[in-house]
Write a protein that holds these residues in place. Structure first.
Motif, PDB file in Angstrom:
ATOM      1  N   ALA A 167       0.808  -1.222   0.000  1.00 20.39           N
ATOM      2  CA  ALA A 167       0.000   0.000   0.000  1.00 20.39           C
ATOM      3  C   ALA A 167       0.839   1.268   0.000  1.00 20.39           C
ATOM      4  CB  ALA A 167      -0.925   0.005   1.219  1.00 20.39           C
ATOM      5  N   CYS A 168       2.082   1.163   0.470  1.00 21.16           N
ATOM      6  CA  CYS A 168       2.926   2.355   0.647  1.00 21.16           C
ATOM      7  C   CYS A 168       4.285   2.135   0.001  1.00 21.16           C
ATOM      8  CB  CYS A 168       3.103   2.662   2.134  1.00 21.16           C
ATOM      9  SG  CYS A 168       1.572   2.879   3.054  1.00 21.16           S
ATOM     10  N   PRO A 169       4.353   2.100  -1.322  1.00 20.23           N
ATOM     11  CA  PRO A 169       5.656   1.914  -1.971  1.00 20.23           C
ATOM     12  C   PRO A 169       6.613   3.048  -1.624  1.00 20.23           C
ATOM     13  CG  PRO A 169       3.989   2.577  -3.569  1.00 20.23           C
ATOM     14  CD  PRO A 169       3.265   2.278  -2.297  1.00 20.23           C
ATOM     15  N   MET A 170       7.905   2.732  -1.631  1.00 26.02           N
ATOM     16  CA  MET A 170       8.884   3.772  -1.329  1.00 26.02           C
ATOM     17  C   MET A 170       8.779   4.882  -2.366  1.00 26.02           C
ATOM     18  SD  MET A 170      12.986   3.546  -0.532  1.00 26.02           S
ATOM     19  CE  MET A 170      13.637   3.863  -2.180  1.00 26.02           C
ATOM     20  N   PHE A 171       8.761   6.113  -1.877  1.00 30.23           N
ATOM     21  CA  PHE A 171       8.557   7.282  -2.742  1.00 30.23           C
ATOM     22  C   PHE A 171       9.310   8.434  -2.093  1.00 30.23           C
ATOM     23  CE2 PHE A 171       6.278  10.922  -4.449  1.00 30.23           C
ATOM     24  CZ  PHE A 171       5.964  10.541  -5.751  1.00 30.23           C
ATOM     25  N   LEU A 172      10.489   8.767  -2.639  1.00 31.47           N
ATOM     26  CA  LEU A 172      11.367   9.744  -1.994  1.00 31.47           C
ATOM     27  C   LEU A 172      11.305  11.120  -2.635  1.00 31.47           C
ATOM     28  CD1 LEU A 172      14.564   7.596  -1.265  1.00 31.47           C
ATOM     29  CD2 LEU A 172      12.506   7.908   0.118  1.00 31.47           C
ATOM     30  N   ARG A 173      10.286  11.396  -3.439  1.00 32.29           N
ATOM     31  CA  ARG A 173      10.192  12.709  -4.084  1.00 32.29           C
ATOM     32  C   ARG A 173       9.530  13.747  -3.177  1.00 32.29           C
ATOM     33  NH1 ARG A 173      11.898  13.052  -9.477  1.00 32.29           N
ATOM     34  NH2 ARG A 173      13.341  11.311  -9.720  1.00 32.29           N
ATOM     35  N   HIS A 174       8.508  13.355  -2.447  1.00 29.37           N
ATOM     36  CA  HIS A 174       7.828  14.266  -1.524  1.00 29.37           C
ATOM     37  C   HIS A 174       6.975  13.440  -0.578  1.00 29.37           C
ATOM     38  CE1 HIS A 174       4.101  13.619  -3.769  1.00 29.37           C
ATOM     39  NE2 HIS A 174       4.710  13.980  -4.882  1.00 29.37           N
ATOM     40  N   GLY A 175       6.390  14.093   0.408  1.00 29.13           N
ATOM     41  CA  GLY A 175       5.461  13.425   1.297  1.00 29.13           C
ATOM     42  C   GLY A 175       4.032  13.645   0.833  1.00 29.13           C
ATOM     43  N   TRP A 176       3.142  12.790   1.326  1.00 30.47           N
ATOM     44  CA  TRP A 176       1.715  12.945   1.062  1.00 30.47           C
ATOM     45  C   TRP A 176       1.022  13.436   2.333  1.00 30.47           C
ATOM     46  CZ3 TRP A 176       0.667  12.555  -3.905  1.00 30.47           C
ATOM     47  CH2 TRP A 176       1.405  11.683  -4.711  1.00 30.47           C
ATOM     48  N   THR A 177      -0.068  14.149   2.156  1.00 33.57           N
ATOM     49  CA  THR A 177      -0.908  14.533   3.290  1.00 33.57           C
ATOM     50  C   THR A 177      -2.304  13.973   3.062  1.00 33.57           C
ATOM     51  OG1 THR A 177      -1.555  16.646   2.259  1.00 33.57           O
ATOM     52  CG2 THR A 177       0.393  16.656   3.677  1.00 33.57           C
ATOM     53  N   GLY A 178      -2.903  13.487   4.140  1.00 35.66           N
ATOM     54  CA  GLY A 178      -4.260  12.969   4.049  1.00 35.66           C
ATOM     55  C   GLY A 178      -4.363  11.507   3.685  1.00 35.66           C
ATOM     56  N   PHE A 179      -3.243  10.774   3.692  1.00 36.15           N
ATOM     57  CA  PHE A 179      -3.289   9.342   3.378  1.00 36.15           C
ATOM     58  C   PHE A 179      -4.035   8.600   4.484  1.00 36.15           C
ATOM     59  CE2 PHE A 179      -1.395   5.049   3.627  1.00 36.15           C
ATOM     60  CZ  PHE A 179      -1.693   4.599   2.346  1.00 36.15           C
ATOM     61  N   ASP A 180      -4.912   7.688   4.094  1.00 38.82           N
ATOM     62  CA  ASP A 180      -5.735   6.938   5.047  1.00 38.82           C
ATOM     63  C   ASP A 180      -5.304   5.472   5.030  1.00 38.82           C
ATOM     64  OD1 ASP A 180      -7.695   6.174   6.827  1.00 38.82           O
ATOM     65  OD2 ASP A 180      -9.282   6.078   5.306  1.00 38.82           O
ATOM     66  N   PRO A 181      -4.450   5.052   5.965  1.00 40.53           N
ATOM     67  CA  PRO A 181      -3.945   3.674   5.926  1.00 40.53           C
ATOM     68  C   PRO A 181      -5.009   2.658   6.312  1.00 40.53           C
ATOM     69  CG  PRO A 181      -3.159   4.796   7.892  1.00 40.53           C
ATOM     70  CD  PRO A 181      -3.869   5.832   7.068  1.00 40.53           C
ATOM     71  N   ALA A 182      -4.995   1.527   5.629  1.00 38.24           N
ATOM     72  CA  ALA A 182      -5.906   0.433   5.941  1.00 38.24           C
ATOM     73  C   ALA A 182      -5.513  -0.205   7.268  1.00 38.24           C
ATOM     74  CB  ALA A 182      -5.858  -0.608   4.825  1.00 38.24           C
ATOM     75  N   PRO A 183      -6.442  -0.907   7.910  1.00 37.73           N
ATOM     76  CA  PRO A 183      -6.112  -1.571   9.179  1.00 37.73           C
ATOM     77  C   PRO A 183      -4.920  -2.515   9.068  1.00 37.73           C
ATOM     78  CG  PRO A 183      -8.485  -1.559   8.832  1.00 37.73           C
ATOM     79  CD  PRO A 183      -7.874  -1.041   7.573  1.00 37.73           C
ATOM     80  N   GLU A 184      -4.772  -3.176   7.923  1.00 40.94           N
ATOM     81  CA  GLU A 184      -3.648  -4.097   7.753  1.00 40.94           C
ATOM     82  C   GLU A 184      -2.316  -3.348   7.745  1.00 40.94           C
ATOM     83  OE1 GLU A 184      -7.361  -5.776   6.073  1.00 40.94           O
ATOM     84  OE2 GLU A 184      -6.278  -3.878   5.758  1.00 40.94           O
ATOM     85  N   VAL A 185      -2.317  -2.146   7.191  1.00 36.75           N
ATOM     86  CA  VAL A 185      -1.100  -1.327   7.198  1.00 36.75           C
ATOM     87  C   VAL A 185      -0.778  -0.890   8.623  1.00 36.75           C
ATOM     88  CG1 VAL A 185      -0.074   0.844   6.414  1.00 36.75           C
ATOM     89  CG2 VAL A 185      -1.416  -0.558   4.825  1.00 36.75           C
ATOM     90  N   ILE A 186      -1.794  -0.458   9.354  1.00 35.02           N
ATOM     91  CA  ILE A 186      -1.595  -0.060  10.744  1.00 35.02           C
ATOM     92  C   ILE A 186      -1.051  -1.231  11.561  1.00 35.02           C
ATOM     93  CG2 ILE A 186      -2.773   0.670  12.851  1.00 35.02           C
ATOM     94  CD1 ILE A 186      -2.388   2.914  10.850  1.00 35.02           C
TER      95      ILE A 186
END
Length: 237
Positions: free
Chosen positions: A113-132
């Motif tokens: 759900a959260c691939p590595m991405f080093l260009r900038h950050g995101w705001t407002g991402f809603d992680p699924a329970p499995e990610v938490i």
């Protein structure tokens, strides 16, 4: 004795980052070659390195070709005992190896759900329970290592080790997607992302242009706000 590293990309390839930090983080001489991970030439580029199909790949001075990051880690530690890739204490080393193995094979929800991405950050991402749940397990491991063996320093064990190498991309994911962590984990995330080698790796990747930018149009981040990378990291200071 110079190792040859074959890598994919600096901004998006978490396993390439791990492979590079295994050498750079411990002062091991290496020569880097980037293959066409996003240009469609990777299979051709890796053909001389059979049985390699993915990155990173390590070719040792003896000519051995290692195509798995865990095999790379163990080989580098074996061939360079003075570099201290693993903790010296047997109990700490056993825990570090277990944590690295779990990172190598687990945390599928977080990685998917959260691939590595080093260009900038995101705001407002809603992680699924499995990610938490995955992030919770990561925090439990970090806390255990630091409480038992961290010696009040910034790293998982008494000094920088392969455990920090393998969890560095996890720290980037936490910052990129603004995932909630406790104060101790936030401190570790900030230490990992301000470590000079990781800073240099990310900076070098900013010079590469992509059209389109990988992962920027995933459904999970479509329509989200963005934050400069430095500000995303500062959220964990």
């Amino acid at each position: 004795m110079t190792y040859e590293l074959f890598l994919g990309d600096r901004s998006f390839s978490s396993w390439s980052l791990r492979g590079w930090l295994m050498c750079e983080g411990f002062g091991l001489p290496h020569r880097d070659t980037f293959v066409g991970l996003y240009s469609g030439t990777m299979a051709r580029d890796l053909a001389p390195l059979a049985p390699a199909r993915t990155v990173p790949v390590l070719r040792s001075p003896s000519g051995a070709v290692l195509t798995d990051s865990l095999a790379m880690a163990e080989t580098l530690a074996e061939e360079n005992p003075e570099a201290g890739l693993w903790p010296a204490d047997p109990a700490a080393r056993g825990l570090a190896r277990s944590m690295v193995a779990e990172m190598h094979s687990g945390f599928g929800a977080l990685r998917g759900a959260c691939p590595m991405f080093l260009r900038h950050g995101w705001t407002g991402f809603d992680p699924a329970p499995e990610v938490i749940a995955d992030v919770g397990r990561v925090q439990a491991l970090w806390s255990l290592a630091r409480d038992r063996h961290g010696a009040d320093g910034p790293w998982l064990f008494d000094r920088y080790s392969l455990a920090d190498v393998f969890y560095a991309p996890v720290a980037t994911r936490i910052a990129t997607y603004d995932l909630p962590v406790d104060a101790g984990s936030a401190s570790y995330v900030h230490a990992a992302l301000t470590e000079p080698n990781l800073v240099a790796w990310r900076a070098a990747g900013q010079a590469v242009a992509y059209h389109p930018l990988p992962y920027a149009n995933l459904p999970a981040v479509r329509g989200l706000g963005t934050l400069p990378w430095e500000a995303a990291v500062a959220r964990y200071a």
